[in-house]
Design an enzyme around this catalytic site. Sequence first.
Site, PDB file in Angstrom:
ATOM      1  N   LYS A 206       0.789  -1.232   0.000  1.00 29.09           N
ATOM      2  CA  LYS A 206       0.000   0.000   0.000  1.00 29.09           C
ATOM      3  C   LYS A 206       0.822   1.284   0.000  1.00 29.09           C
ATOM      4  CE  LYS A 206      -3.911  -0.422   2.635  1.00 29.09           C
ATOM      5  NZ  LYS A 206      -4.443  -0.575   3.998  1.00 29.09           N
ATOM      6  N   GLY A 362       8.951  -5.822   8.075  1.00 29.83           N
ATOM      7  CA  GLY A 362       8.618  -7.238   8.124  1.00 29.83           C
ATOM      8  C   GLY A 362       8.863  -8.051   6.876  1.00 29.83           C
ATOM      9  N   GLY A 385       7.525  -1.762  12.663  1.00 25.35           N
ATOM     10  CA  GLY A 385       6.854  -0.465  12.843  1.00 25.35           C
ATOM     11  C   GLY A 385       7.816   0.608  13.326  1.00 25.35           C
TER      12      GLY A 385
HETATM   13  P1  AMP Z   1       3.645  -4.417   3.101  1.00 19.34           P
HETATM   14  O1  AMP Z   1       3.220  -5.075   4.377  1.00 19.34           O
HETATM   15  O2  AMP Z   1       2.904  -3.183   2.771  1.00 19.34           O
HETATM   16  O3  AMP Z   1       5.145  -4.247   3.020  1.00 19.34           O
HETATM   17  O4  AMP Z   1       3.225  -5.418   1.955  1.00 19.34           O
HETATM   18  C1  AMP Z   1       3.734  -6.700   1.824  1.00 19.34           C
HETATM   19  C2  AMP Z   1       2.773  -7.523   1.017  1.00 19.34           C
HETATM   20  O5  AMP Z   1       2.595  -6.920  -0.237  1.00 19.34           O
HETATM   21  C3  AMP Z   1       3.270  -8.907   0.768  1.00 19.34           C
HETATM   22  O6  AMP Z   1       2.441  -9.829   1.423  1.00 19.34           O
HETATM   23  C4  AMP Z   1       3.176  -9.083  -0.734  1.00 19.34           C
HETATM   24  O7  AMP Z   1       2.603 -10.291  -1.132  1.00 19.34           O
HETATM   25  C5  AMP Z   1       2.257  -7.942  -1.132  1.00 19.34           C
HETATM   26  N1  AMP Z   1       2.503  -7.504  -2.514  1.00 19.34           N
HETATM   27  C6  AMP Z   1       3.672  -7.189  -3.080  1.00 19.34           C
HETATM   28  N2  AMP Z   1       3.515  -6.894  -4.367  1.00 19.34           N
HETATM   29  C7  AMP Z   1       2.208  -7.040  -4.644  1.00 19.34           C
HETATM   30  C8  AMP Z   1       1.434  -6.872  -5.824  1.00 19.34           C
HETATM   31  N3  AMP Z   1       2.001  -6.513  -6.977  1.00 19.34           N
HETATM   32  N4  AMP Z   1       0.104  -7.084  -5.735  1.00 19.34           N
HETATM   33  C9  AMP Z   1      -0.462  -7.454  -4.576  1.00 19.34           C
HETATM   34  N5  AMP Z   1       0.222  -7.625  -3.422  1.00 19.34           N
HETATM   35  C10 AMP Z   1       1.537  -7.418  -3.461  1.00 19.34           C
END
Ligand code: AMP
Length: 404
Positions: A206, A362, A385
């Site tokens: 996100k 993480g 965090g």
């Molecule tokens: P975050 O916790 O925001 O660092 O997001 C990590 C998560 O983002 C992981 O579980 C990934 O599977 C997911 N992620 C990474 N790239 C993508 C993508 N292109 N579409 C959907 N999810 C994603």
Amino acid sequence: MSEFSDFNFAGHKALIRVDFNVPLDENFNITDDTRMRATIPTIKKILADGGSVILMSHLGRPKDGPADKYSLKHLVKHLYELLNAGKEGGNTKVFFADDCIGSQAGLTASMLKAGEVLLLENLRFYKEEEKGDEAFAEKLSRLGDVYVNDAFGTAHRAHASTAVIAKFFAADKRMFGLLMEGEVKSAEKVLHEAEKPFCAIIGGAKVSDKILIIENLLEKATDIIIGGGMAYTFLKARGGKIGSSLCEDDRLQTALDILEKAKQKNVSVHLPEDSVVADKFAADANTEVKPSDAIPDGWMGLDIGPKAVGIFNEIIGKSKTVLWNGPMGVFEMEKFQSGTKAIAEAVAASTANGAFSLVGGGDSVAAVNKFNLADKVSYVSTGGGAMLEYFEGKVLPGIKAVKD
Ligand code: AMP
């Protein structure tokens, strides 16, 4: 504050805030002891000096006071094993107090001899912990005569045991433990002493989670690589067709603002030229490689493509400082792990070439572990965090309290 390594703990009772918030299975077996292992060097140094150690931590999120499920008693055996590993016969005693304040904790702490360890019950069995209650912090402070904060993972919380407690110890009787010191030094090195070119790699799901960190890095980095799900919001904002890729439509303007600010500050933002696209979010999806701004309807970008890997590799390769937070794709699924793996390898190669690299947050930590590259980067941060907030430019209460 005192420097931990210079302090002689002989005859002292060190009260250490650790982060023993480890995952447990239904039989209370520890499924990942990384956080416990991370603080063992701190404990061992104090014991080796001839001091004793009182450990306090939270575990999970207990709602209404004591609950067996969240008791730190489940960790005692493993703590004993970690402290006595490799020692014939084992000689470090580990006691447990089934409260973190009160007469039993006080008595056990007072009777603790040099070389012995006491683990206190879960701090969060008291609401006062998370409220940062002064009286509670003062009660905890009575258990030791030196305060050591080694819990980077909770440094961004202004809780009784992480921040408030520090003021009950004289400045020369409070300090960071070795883990916390390592975290703070590595983060400071990247934030304030980064050798250029400095490349920040930001990925994950996100944009909304990463806006503040990107904005802060615009002041510091030479290049910002954006990958993972969050890249598609930027690509759509620039007019690209992203099919059914992850997108935060309410952040399109934010994405444009970031790109504009980067231009003004002469920071190069790199989005993935191509993507591995899938016809569904599943391990057995059909896949193709497409330009990231021309993804057909019904298809979604789940990893960066080979061209993007090549370009990102080149940028990482010429960098002298590399910060990596967040995966480049859905690396949990084999079909979409290549991009993240390639970036992990590029960061490792750049490190071997003399760059300073810090991996934190993480999922990028999970990624370097998965690809067995954790010991090939300069530093792997344990605090998700806390690390994010540090890089957002925030003052962490757990750090401030010990320093001030
Ligand atoms: P975050 O916790 O925001 O660092 O997001 C990590 C998560 O983002 C992981 O579980 C990934 O599977 C997911 N992620 C990474 N790239 C993508 C993508 N292109 N579409 C959907 N999810 C994603």
